[in-house]
Design a protein around this motif. Structure first.
Motif, PDB file in Angstrom:
ATOM      1  N   GLY A 159      21.210   8.064 -14.582  1.00 31.89           N
ATOM      2  CA  GLY A 159      21.985   8.873 -15.000  1.00 31.89           C
ATOM      3  C   GLY A 159      22.517  10.144 -14.412  1.00 31.89           C
ATOM      4  O   GLY A 159      23.923  10.355 -14.385  1.00 31.89           O
ATOM      5  N   ASP A 160      21.749  10.323 -13.198  1.00 34.08           N
ATOM      6  CA  ASP A 160      22.134  11.325 -12.295  1.00 34.08           C
ATOM      7  C   ASP A 160      23.427  10.837 -11.430  1.00 34.08           C
ATOM      8  O   ASP A 160      24.241  11.661 -11.238  1.00 34.08           O
ATOM      9  N   GLY A 161      22.935   9.688 -10.905  1.00 37.95           N
ATOM     10  CA  GLY A 161      23.938   9.073  -9.983  1.00 37.95           C
ATOM     11  C   GLY A 161      25.314   8.679 -10.680  1.00 37.95           C
ATOM     12  O   GLY A 161      26.337   9.047 -10.109  1.00 37.95           O
ATOM     13  N   THR A 213       9.475 -12.168 -18.549  1.00 37.67           N
ATOM     14  CA  THR A 213      10.858 -12.357 -19.105  1.00 37.67           C
ATOM     15  C   THR A 213      11.626 -13.299 -18.262  1.00 37.67           C
ATOM     16  O   THR A 213      12.028 -14.330 -19.006  1.00 37.67           O
ATOM     17  N   LYS A 214      11.500 -13.333 -17.263  1.00 35.72           N
ATOM     18  CA  LYS A 214      12.181 -14.302 -16.250  1.00 35.72           C
ATOM     19  C   LYS A 214      11.590 -15.567 -16.269  1.00 35.72           C
ATOM     20  O   LYS A 214      12.208 -16.588 -16.446  1.00 35.72           O
ATOM     21  N   ALA A 215       9.969 -15.666 -16.381  1.00 40.03           N
ATOM     22  CA  ALA A 215       9.411 -16.863 -16.458  1.00 40.03           C
ATOM     23  C   ALA A 215       9.765 -17.733 -17.673  1.00 40.03           C
ATOM     24  O   ALA A 215       9.558 -18.717 -17.839  1.00 40.03           O
ATOM     25  N   THR A 216      10.048 -16.794 -18.719  1.00 41.40           N
ATOM     26  CA  THR A 216      10.461 -17.617 -19.992  1.00 41.40           C
ATOM     27  C   THR A 216      11.851 -17.973 -20.107  1.00 41.40           C
ATOM     28  O   THR A 216      12.079 -18.571 -21.179  1.00 41.40           O
ATOM     29  N   GLY A 217      12.485 -17.923 -19.219  1.00 40.69           N
ATOM     30  CA  GLY A 217      13.759 -18.481 -18.894  1.00 40.69           C
ATOM     31  C   GLY A 217      14.987 -17.451 -19.356  1.00 40.69           C
ATOM     32  O   GLY A 217      16.223 -17.612 -19.422  1.00 40.69           O
ATOM     33  N   THR A 218      14.518 -16.277 -19.965  1.00 41.45           N
ATOM     34  CA  THR A 218      15.476 -15.115 -20.170  1.00 41.45           C
ATOM     35  C   THR A 218      16.232 -14.642 -18.826  1.00 41.45           C
ATOM     36  O   THR A 218      15.377 -14.299 -17.844  1.00 41.45           O
ATOM     37  N   ARG A 219      17.547 -14.277 -18.831  1.00 38.16           N
ATOM     38  CA  ARG A 219      18.152 -13.930 -17.617  1.00 38.16           C
ATOM     39  C   ARG A 219      18.179 -12.252 -17.672  1.00 38.16           C
ATOM     40  O   ARG A 219      18.923 -11.572 -18.152  1.00 38.16           O
ATOM     41  N   ALA A 220      16.843 -11.822 -17.090  1.00 36.73           N
ATOM     42  CA  ALA A 220      16.702 -10.203 -16.950  1.00 36.73           C
ATOM     43  C   ALA A 220      17.787  -9.586 -16.392  1.00 36.73           C
ATOM     44  O   ALA A 220      17.903  -8.476 -16.966  1.00 36.73           O
ATOM     45  N   GLY A 221      18.319 -10.206 -15.435  1.00 39.27           N
ATOM     46  CA  GLY A 221      19.299  -9.397 -14.771  1.00 39.27           C
ATOM     47  C   GLY A 221      20.517  -8.970 -15.609  1.00 39.27           C
ATOM     48  O   GLY A 221      21.241  -8.173 -15.391  1.00 39.27           O
ATOM     49  N   ILE A 222      20.808 -10.045 -16.458  1.00 46.89           N
ATOM     50  CA  ILE A 222      22.066  -9.529 -17.357  1.00 46.89           C
ATOM     51  C   ILE A 222      21.648  -8.397 -18.441  1.00 46.89           C
ATOM     52  O   ILE A 222      22.512  -7.512 -18.560  1.00 46.89           O
ATOM     53  N   TYR A 223      20.336  -8.286 -18.845  1.00 45.57           N
ATOM     54  CA  TYR A 223      20.246  -7.310 -19.694  1.00 45.57           C
ATOM     55  C   TYR A 223      19.709  -6.101 -19.030  1.00 45.57           C
ATOM     56  O   TYR A 223      20.065  -4.902 -19.479  1.00 45.57           O
ATOM     57  N   ASN A 224      19.481  -6.048 -17.815  1.00 49.68           N
ATOM     58  CA  ASN A 224      19.264  -4.715 -16.853  1.00 49.68           C
ATOM     59  C   ASN A 224      20.822  -4.344 -16.995  1.00 49.68           C
ATOM     60  O   ASN A 224      20.799  -3.178 -16.701  1.00 49.68           O
ATOM     61  N   MET A 225      21.813  -5.287 -16.586  1.00 53.77           N
ATOM     62  CA  MET A 225      23.033  -4.967 -16.410  1.00 53.77           C
ATOM     63  C   MET A 225      23.727  -4.286 -17.830  1.00 53.77           C
ATOM     64  O   MET A 225      24.207  -3.262 -17.740  1.00 53.77           O
ATOM     65  N   VAL A 226      23.232  -4.922 -18.796  1.00 54.98           N
ATOM     66  CA  VAL A 226      23.747  -4.420 -20.159  1.00 54.98           C
ATOM     67  C   VAL A 226      23.029  -2.949 -20.310  1.00 54.98           C
ATOM     68  O   VAL A 226      23.948  -1.924 -20.690  1.00 54.98           O
ATOM     69  N   LEU A 227      21.957  -2.622 -19.828  1.00 56.22           N
ATOM     70  CA  LEU A 227      21.258  -1.330 -20.130  1.00 56.22           C
ATOM     71  C   LEU A 227      22.052  -0.235 -19.178  1.00 56.22           C
ATOM     72  O   LEU A 227      22.457   0.738 -19.494  1.00 56.22           O
ATOM     73  N   ALA A 228      22.470  -0.819 -18.029  1.00 57.72           N
ATOM     74  CA  ALA A 228      23.172   0.041 -17.191  1.00 57.72           C
ATOM     75  C   ALA A 228      24.676   0.566 -17.650  1.00 57.72           C
ATOM     76  O   ALA A 228      24.962   1.581 -17.119  1.00 57.72           O
ATOM     77  N   VAL A 229      25.222  -0.624 -17.900  1.00 58.46           N
ATOM     78  CA  VAL A 229      26.546  -0.348 -18.612  1.00 58.46           C
ATOM     79  C   VAL A 229      26.554   0.699 -19.628  1.00 58.46           C
ATOM     80  O   VAL A 229      27.216   1.458 -19.956  1.00 58.46           O
ATOM     81  N   LEU A 230      25.669   0.254 -20.685  1.00 61.50           N
ATOM     82  CA  LEU A 230      25.781   1.288 -21.667  1.00 61.50           C
ATOM     83  C   LEU A 230      25.419   2.784 -21.411  1.00 61.50           C
ATOM     84  O   LEU A 230      25.818   3.732 -21.878  1.00 61.50           O
ATOM     85  N   THR A 231      24.319   2.703 -20.423  1.00 64.41           N
ATOM     86  CA  THR A 231      24.090   4.179 -19.910  1.00 64.41           C
ATOM     87  C   THR A 231      25.185   4.852 -19.183  1.00 64.41           C
ATOM     88  O   THR A 231      25.492   6.041 -19.141  1.00 64.41           O
ATOM     89  N   ALA A 232      26.363   3.969 -18.269  1.00 64.35           N
ATOM     90  CA  ALA A 232      27.539   4.463 -17.774  1.00 64.35           C
ATOM     91  C   ALA A 232      28.231   5.033 -18.947  1.00 64.35           C
ATOM     92  O   ALA A 232      28.879   6.240 -18.546  1.00 64.35           O
ATOM     93  N   ILE A 233      28.520   4.255 -19.936  1.00 62.68           N
ATOM     94  CA  ILE A 233      29.341   4.677 -20.937  1.00 62.68           C
ATOM     95  C   ILE A 233      28.933   6.006 -21.653  1.00 62.68           C
ATOM     96  O   ILE A 233      29.652   6.915 -21.755  1.00 62.68           O
ATOM     97  N   THR A 234      27.595   6.158 -22.012  1.00 60.84           N
ATOM     98  CA  THR A 234      27.251   7.242 -22.509  1.00 60.84           C
ATOM     99  C   THR A 234      27.260   8.702 -21.462  1.00 60.84           C
ATOM    100  O   THR A 234      27.448   9.636 -22.282  1.00 60.84           O
TER     101      THR A 234
END
Length: 279
Positions: A44-46, A167-188
């Motif tokens: 958030g600071d960055g 989460t990655k082991a279960t087949g979920t693409r964790a990178g996508i949701y990390n990116m979703v979190l980062a994008v939502l943070t950027a907007i906020t």
């Protein structure tokens, strides 16, 4: 207190600031818990410093501030995650690199164009007067979008927050949701900058989450408590700013500091009480 808020609501600019502020506080409190737990809190600071540079460039070219800052901050969020995950420059170093570089670009842009003026102070420390009707309308729409997306992706965000490897082991693409979190943070971050300022917006993300964690232990209860704390501290900070003519961002942060201390004391007393019961 009721009379004070009635007086505040008699001014259109205060109504805009309160509505947008409450929505942004909700967004920040929702995202803050995951960011703190994943040790991404400094993102958030960055991003706020990237936002400052974006606003400086927008001011230099007489462009709409939010329409310039939001896409640039979203790209910066992508860059931060890519650098920290796929290079030798990790976490805090990547954030510091982007943070200091963006601040330097912003200051240089301002120095070579408009010069150091009141608008620069508003960008750095926040001002409720800096929020125009157009900015308020866009902020409302984007804030609601952030809240809706967080709710839709709640389970996935919860999963990558606590156990990304599993989460990655279960087949979920964790990178996508990390990116979703980062994008939502950027907007906020960008939405909150006009009111809180580039130097203080990250505290709106970090403080309510850390405050709630002093007392609550479950993820959902921390989020709910964080939402309540964030809104109450925002309203109290706005009232303090209006009553004492102090900077909005600093007033809200000071109220958050008091809340953090109070919750920390409650957490310690609660812990001692539980220890006594176990004995």
């Amino acid at each position: 207190m009721i009379e004070l808020f009635k007086e505040m609501l008699s001014y259109p600019f205060m109504v805009r600031a309160l509505v947008v502020g409450i929505l942004v506080s909700l967004c920040a409190s929702l995202l803050g818990v995951s960011l703190v737990l994943k040790r991404y809190s400094m993102i958030g600071d960055g991003l706020s410093h990237v936002g400052f540079a974006s606003l400086a460039v927008a001011a230099a070219f007489n462009a709409a501030p939010l329409k310039v800052a939001i896409p640039i901050c979203v790209l910066a969020a992508f860059l931060l995650l890519h650098i920290s995950e796929n290079s030798k420059i990790k976490g805090d170093a990547a954030t510091a690199l982007v943070c200091s570089g963006s601040l330097a670009i912003g200051v240089m842009t301002i120095s070579l164009t408009t010069g150091m003026n009141t608008d620069v102070c508003n960008y750095m420390f926040g001002s409720i007067l800096a929020l125009s009707e157009a900015d308020a309308s866009l902020s409302k729409v984007l804030s609601i979008l952030v809240i809706v997306l967080f709710v839709l992706f709640y389970n996935r965000i919860f999963a990558v927050t606590f156990d990304e490897t599993f989460t990655k082991a279960t087949g979920t693409r964790a990178g996508i949701y990390n990116m979703v979190l980062a994008v939502l943070t950027a907007i906020t971050v960008v939405l909150g900058m006009r009111m809180m300022g580039a130097l203080l917006i990250s505290s709106l993300i970090i403080f309510p989450s850390l405050t709630s964690m002093r007392v609550c232990k479950k993820y959902k209860s921390v989020i709910l408590c964080s939402m309540v704390v964030s809104i109450i501290c925002f309203l109290a900070g706005m009232a303090l700013s209006y009553e004492k003519s102090t900077p909005t961002g600093a007033s809200i942060v000071c109220v958050n500091i008091v809340a953090f201390i109070v919750f920390s004391v409650i957490g310690v007393l609660k812990g001692k009480g539980m220890s006594w019961l176990r004995k």
